[in-house]
Design an enzyme around this catalytic site. Structure first.
Site, PDB file in Angstrom:
ATOM      1  N   GLU A 451       0.835  -1.192   0.000  1.00 16.36           N
ATOM      2  CA  GLU A 451       0.000   0.000   0.000  1.00 16.36           C
ATOM      3  C   GLU A 451       0.875   1.250   0.000  1.00 16.36           C
ATOM      4  O   GLU A 451       1.656   1.483   0.917  1.00 16.36           O
ATOM      5  CB  GLU A 451      -0.882  -0.033   1.262  1.00 16.36           C
ATOM      6  CG  GLU A 451      -1.558   1.250   1.604  1.00 16.36           C
ATOM      7  CD  GLU A 451      -2.155   1.215   3.025  1.00 16.36           C
ATOM      8  OE1 GLU A 451      -2.066   0.169   3.700  1.00 16.36           O
ATOM      9  OE2 GLU A 451      -2.695   2.243   3.432  1.00 16.36           O
ATOM     10  N   ASP A 531      -0.929  -1.223   5.898  1.00 16.60           N
ATOM     11  CA  ASP A 531      -0.798  -0.721   7.264  1.00 16.60           C
ATOM     12  C   ASP A 531      -1.698  -1.504   8.207  1.00 16.60           C
ATOM     13  O   ASP A 531      -2.774  -1.955   7.816  1.00 16.60           O
ATOM     14  CB  ASP A 531      -1.208   0.760   7.339  1.00 16.60           C
ATOM     15  CG  ASP A 531      -0.195   1.659   6.651  1.00 16.60           C
ATOM     16  OD1 ASP A 531       0.934   1.178   6.397  1.00 16.60           O
ATOM     17  OD2 ASP A 531      -0.530   2.820   6.366  1.00 16.60           O
ATOM     18  N   ASP A 533      -3.829  -0.709  10.250  1.00 17.42           N
ATOM     19  CA  ASP A 533      -4.912   0.118  10.784  1.00 17.42           C
ATOM     20  C   ASP A 533      -6.172  -0.065   9.945  1.00 17.42           C
ATOM     21  O   ASP A 533      -6.213  -0.908   9.045  1.00 17.42           O
ATOM     22  CB  ASP A 533      -4.491   1.600  10.822  1.00 17.42           C
ATOM     23  CG  ASP A 533      -4.140   2.111   9.428  1.00 17.42           C
ATOM     24  OD1 ASP A 533      -4.431   1.410   8.434  1.00 17.42           O
ATOM     25  OD2 ASP A 533      -3.582   3.217   9.333  1.00 17.42           O
ATOM     26  N   ASP A 535      -7.683   1.791   7.658  1.00 11.11           N
ATOM     27  CA  ASP A 535      -7.528   2.044   6.227  1.00 11.11           C
ATOM     28  C   ASP A 535      -6.798   0.888   5.558  1.00 11.11           C
ATOM     29  O   ASP A 535      -7.156   0.459   4.457  1.00 11.11           O
ATOM     30  CB  ASP A 535      -6.732   3.335   5.984  1.00 11.11           C
ATOM     31  CG  ASP A 535      -7.602   4.564   6.223  1.00 11.11           C
ATOM     32  OD1 ASP A 535      -8.796   4.382   6.525  1.00 11.11           O
ATOM     33  OD2 ASP A 535      -7.076   5.686   6.111  1.00 11.11           O
TER      34      ASP A 535
END
Ligand code: 0RA
Length: 669
Positions: A451, A531, A533, A535
């Protein structure tokens, strides 16, 4: 046909069963995965579904209207229905109560007479006895014949006889069980959303039933929205609670799935038939380009499809094509219609009941019964034909959309062939962003889909160049819903993925199944690295959805993985410990601080980009130390469903999701 010999054999088996019973439930405890699939989170939730399925059976038989599921504070689950109540009287052949037979005999299910057409029943269809075997405490409370009966069990064994504990003015069954933590070693913590999604689905699939879910564990603080649209805490604690109920069944399921998508036709088309087998289908076309078909057999989601799905596709295409020909709507169209053209923008739910389903495939969720194909094809054809005749305006819209799909597909194919020809001629072709590895044996090669360009850069520095290739991605471009037909694959980002992989998207064969040519696949590990998280999970979800829909065979062959970057770095002086969970973090803080947290720093990783190349290698990429999670078909299906069904939120979920995706778009723009 059941002959007398068979009945006799069955009776002999029954009378010998007091011994077999024990063996039965002990076998379940010895090899639980054989009965409930696995002993992880899935298996744990499966216990609830198994009990609820019995209530649904009772409801389908016309004796039950309400099912209440409650998660209790200690992760026990209580399932209460208002059916007839499991019979508590003596079971003649068994010499004990019928209740005890239901709770201790494998596959006794509920109904004793063979003639009853029991078609529901969980994926593994093993019945409540299995739940009993895998619970350290199970309490059955029956309201029946004016009395309240109770019996308790532990690990499948009765703790005493059935007792009358009071009088009842109603009827029904309440099963409360606590999963045995020595069996479910990974977790016994129930997830509200997981249960909610399945119960919602069951309510759509079995119209009329009211199913509630209540969580008595965590108390959530109540928030209210004031006149300015701001959210304020009230200080009151509330329990999570949902009620699922659908009067119109699949028609409303479609409306739920397609909430927010603009519809091509005002109302879903419904197919209902009981001629050969019970068939219940609803379908609609939206103005989008993706195809969403969910198929069920006996309430089980058949991820890998099968003969019912095949029959549906056949019946739909055939009828639409015939109608279009007859109505002269193809007069000006010179191209060719391919099967997929009939399904652009289609959302459909197919639910069939099969008395003796044969399940095939890797996940055992692919229907094999060959007689189902023609039954579903005929029913679909007949109902769609009537719809088209009665709705000429809608019919015209649908056919026009199909022609448009075919035209777009042909144009895209042409463009792709041009690119391919150029590629062959120039010898170029690999995406510029790809940092390839030097090894050429696909079995040894790994492709990291990373990403963001910044994390991509770090990964390129940190990797083992010999066997690890890096392809940086931008999340937003993977939203394949937005592009027409094969043009979805003309987006640069998507094209980068399949060019790097060396394969093209799956092609449909004559039975409607999609297959890929994997002989030129350049990497046998495709690792999604995002990541740690929210997102990041969304982007991973998008990529998985893409693979699920267009490159299913990659997942089926076990080539797709998720990387798991750490969440924390705990540091004291030169000592450093990476942590993936809060538990690990606390433990590391205590250990490095020798009992106090003095001088210990905890760094929370917000994203891959915050790590140095060395750190990324150490924690996430080094094959000797990293933790890869292999994506299963079920995982990917779940990701796709999360994406499509936008589950478990009160906020209009579709809008929320679009907002989140728009958010990616802004970052990247
Ligand atoms: C056996 C026979 C009958 C009902 C049931 C079992 C039954 C099982 C469960 C499990 C959960 N809820 C249930 N409700 C009913 C038929 C009883 C009759 O003939 O009266």
């Amino acid at each position: 046909m059941i002959d007398n010999e068979e009945i006799k054999r069955a009776e002999e088996q029954y009378s010998a069963s007091s011994i077999q019973v024990l063996e039965g439930l002990e076998a379940v405890r010895k090899r639980p995965s054989m009965y409930i699939g696995d002993i992880g989170e899935r298996g744990l939730h499966h216990l609830v579904y198994e009990v609820v399925d019995n209530c649904i059976d009772e409801a389908m038989a016309g004796f039950c209207s309400d099912v209440e599921v409650t998660i209790l504070e200690d992760n026990s689950v209580r399932v209460k229905d208002n059916g007839r109540g499991i019979p508590t009287g003596m079971h003649e052949k068994e010499g004990r109560s019928a209740l005890e037979v239901v709770l201790t005999v494998l596959h006794a299910g509920g109904k004793f007479d063979k003639s009853s057409y029991k078609v529901s029943g969980g994926l593994h269809g093993v019945g409540v006895s299995c739940v009993n075997a895998l619970s350290d405490l199970l309490i059955a409370e029956i309201h029946r014949e004016g009395k309240i009966f109770v019996q308790k069990y532990s690990k499948g064994k009765p703790l005493g006889d059935v007792e009358v504990v009071g009088e009842a003015s109603d009827t029904g069954t309440t099963i409360t069980f606590h999963p045995d933590a020595t069996i479910f070693q990974q977790t016994i913590v129930y997830k509200y959303d997981t249960l909610a999604n399945r119960l919602r689905e069951l309510a759509f699939l079995n119209k009329g039933i009211r199913i509630t879910l209540t969580d008595l564990r965590e108390q959530v603080e109540e928030f209210v929205t004031d006149a300015n649209g701001d959210s304020k805490a009230t200080g009151r604690m509330v329990f999570r609670h949902d009620e699922f109920h659908s009067d119109e069944g699949l028609k409303q399921f479609i409306e739920y799935l397609d909430a927010g998508a603009s519809q091509l036709i005002p109302e879903p088309i419904c197919v209902n038939s009981d001629k050969i087998i019970p068939i219940d289908i609803a379908l609609s076309y939206n103005t989008g380009y993706s195809e969403k078909i969910y198929s069920y057999v006996n309430n089980i989601h058949t991820i890998e499809g099968g003969t019912h799905l095949q029959g549906f596709k056949m019946g739909l295409s055939r009828t639409l094509k015939n109608y279009a020909d007859k109505a002269g709507l193809l007069a000006k169209f010179k191209g060719e219609l391919s099967p997929e053209d009939f399904r652009e923008g289609l959302t459909a739910v197919i639910s069939v009941k099969v008395a003796e389903p044969q399940f095939e495939g890797q996940t055992k969720t692919k229907l094999g019964n060959s007689e189902v194909t023609a039954a579903v094809s005929q029913a679909t054809g007949a109902a769609v034909d009537i719809y088209l005749e009665e709705h000429p305006r809608e019919a015209k819209l649908i056919i026009e959309k199909i022609v448009l799909a075919a035209t777009a597909r042909a144009a895209a194919r042409k463009a792709r062939e041009m690119v391919q020809r150029k590629t062959v001629m120039t010898g170029a072709g690999m995406p510029g962003k790809l940092a390839d590895c030097s090894e050429r044996d696909p079995e040894k090669c790994e492709l990291f889909l990373v990403e963001g360009d910044s994390a991509g850069g770090t990964a390129k520095q940190g990797r083992d160049r010999r066997v690890q290739a890096i392809l940086p991605l931008r999340g937003k471009i993977l939203n394949v819903e937005k592009a027409a037909g094969d043009r979805a694959f003309e987006s640069q980002e998507v094209r980068n993925i399949y060019t790097a992989l060396g394969v093209t998207v799956a092609q449909e064969d004559e039975t409607g199944e999609k297959h890929m040519d994997l002989s030129k696949l350049r990497y046998h590990k495709v690792i999604i690295m995002t990541d740690a998280d929210v997102d990041g999970s969304h982007i991973a979800c998008l990529i998985l959805t893409f693979f699920f829909r267009y490159m299913f065979d990659l997942i089926k062959n076990g080539y797709v993985y998720l990387a798991t970057p750490p969440l924390y770095l705990v540091k004291k002086g030169k000592e450093e410990v990476y942590c993936w969970t809060d538990g690990q973090r606390e433990e590391a803080t205590q250990r490095l601080g020798r009992g106090s947290d003095k001088g210990v720093t905890v760094q929370r990783y917000k994203g891959l980009g915050e790590m140095s190349d060395q750190q990324l290698w150490d924690t996430t990429m080094n094959p000797d130390t990293r933790l890869l999670r292999q994506i299963t078909i079920e995982n990917a299906a779940q990701a796709e469903r999360t994406f499509s069904m936008l589950m478990g939120d009160d906020v209009p979920p579709r809008r929320q999701f679009i907002e989140e995706n728009a958010h990616y778009a802004n970052i990247d723009a």
